[in-house]
Design an enzyme around this catalytic site. Structure first.
Site, PDB file in Angstrom:
ATOM      1  CB  CYS A  89      -0.903  -0.011   1.238  1.00 44.70           C
ATOM      2  SG  CYS A  89      -1.997   1.410   1.365  1.00 44.70           S
ATOM      3  CG  HIS A 131      -5.606  -1.958  -1.628  1.00 45.84           C
ATOM      4  ND1 HIS A 131      -4.658  -2.578  -0.841  1.00 45.84           N
ATOM      5  CD2 HIS A 131      -5.316  -0.630  -1.587  1.00 45.84           C
ATOM      6  CE1 HIS A 131      -3.832  -1.649  -0.351  1.00 45.84           C
ATOM      7  NE2 HIS A 131      -4.219  -0.459  -0.786  1.00 45.84           N
ATOM      8  CD  GLU A 132      -6.869   1.791  -4.243  1.00 47.36           C
ATOM      9  OE1 GLU A 132      -7.034   2.802  -3.528  1.00 47.36           O
ATOM     10  OE2 GLU A 132      -5.768   1.225  -4.335  1.00 47.36           O
ATOM     11  CG  HIS A 135      -7.324   2.847   0.898  1.00 45.47           C
ATOM     12  ND1 HIS A 135      -6.576   3.115   2.018  1.00 45.47           N
ATOM     13  CD2 HIS A 135      -6.477   2.272   0.009  1.00 45.47           C
ATOM     14  CE1 HIS A 135      -5.327   2.724   1.824  1.00 45.47           C
ATOM     15  NE2 HIS A 135      -5.236   2.201   0.613  1.00 45.47           N
TER      16      HIS A 135
END
Length: 163
Positions: A89, A131-132, A135
C-alpha cells in the site's frame, strides 16, 4: 492537475469512512483529475481519495495500462477462491504482506457525467478494487491480515524510517 502527496499510516483520514459524492461539481472533477495524475506514477495500481486527504468515495486505478476511476464505488460481486497474496500500500510504504483477497471482484459506481459504470476483473484488478474500496471504508490492508501476519507487519511499521 498535479500528483498529490500520499497520506501515511497513522493519519486519521485513512481510518475514516469516506462520504458519498452527492453532486458531481468542479471540486469532484478536480479530485478525479488529481487521482488520475496520482495513479499514473509508475508502480501504482490504485489511489483512493482518502490517501490524498479527501474524505469522499472516489478512487482511481491503473492496471496493466487500463487507467480509470469510480465515484461512489460499491462492491457488487466477489467470487472465486479467497487467495492469500502479497499486497502492499502506498500509505504503508515498503511493506508487503500476505493478504486474503477474492480472486474476482466487480464494482459499480458512477462517472463524472453521472452515468452508472462497472469495473471488474480478476488477479491484480480484483485485488485493487477490493483494496481501494477498503480505503474508502476506513480500512487498510493491514486490517485484513491474520493475527500473526498483522503482528509481523506492525513490528515492521514501527521499525520503518517513515513512521
Amino acid at each position: 492537475m498535479p500528483e498529490r502527496p500520499i497520506r501515511l499510516f497513522g493519519d486519521p483520514v485513512l481510518k475514516t469512512v469516506s462520504a458519498p459524492v452527492e453532486q458531481v461539481d468542479d471540486r469532484v472533477r478536480g479530485l478525479v483529475a488529481d487521482l488520475l495524475d496520482s495513479v499514473r506514477v509508475p508502480g501504482r495500481a490504485g489511489v483512493a481519495a482518502s490517501q490524498i486527504g479527501v474524505n469522499l468515495r472516489v478512487f482511481s486505478y491503473n492496471i496493466d495500462g487500463d487507467v480509470g476511476y469510480v465515484i461512489n464505488p460499491v462492491i457488487v460481486e466477489l467470487a472465486g477462491e479467497v487467495e492469500t497474496i502479497d499486497e502492499g500500500c502506498l500509505s504503508v510504504p515498503g511493506l508487503w504482506q500476505k493478504t486474503p483477497r477474492h480472486s474476482f471482484a466487480r464494482v459499480r459506481g458512477i462517472d463524472l457525467d453521472g452515468n452508472e459504470i462497472e469495473v471488474s476483473g480478476s488477479g491484480l484488478m480484483a485485488q485493487a478494487l477490493q483494496h481501494e474500496c477498503d480505503h474508502l471504508d476506513g480500512l487498510l490492508y493491514l486490517d485484513r491480515l491474520d493475527k500473526d501476519e498483522r503482528r509481523i507487519a506492525m513490528r515492521r511499521v514501527r521499525e520503518s524510517d517513515w513512521f
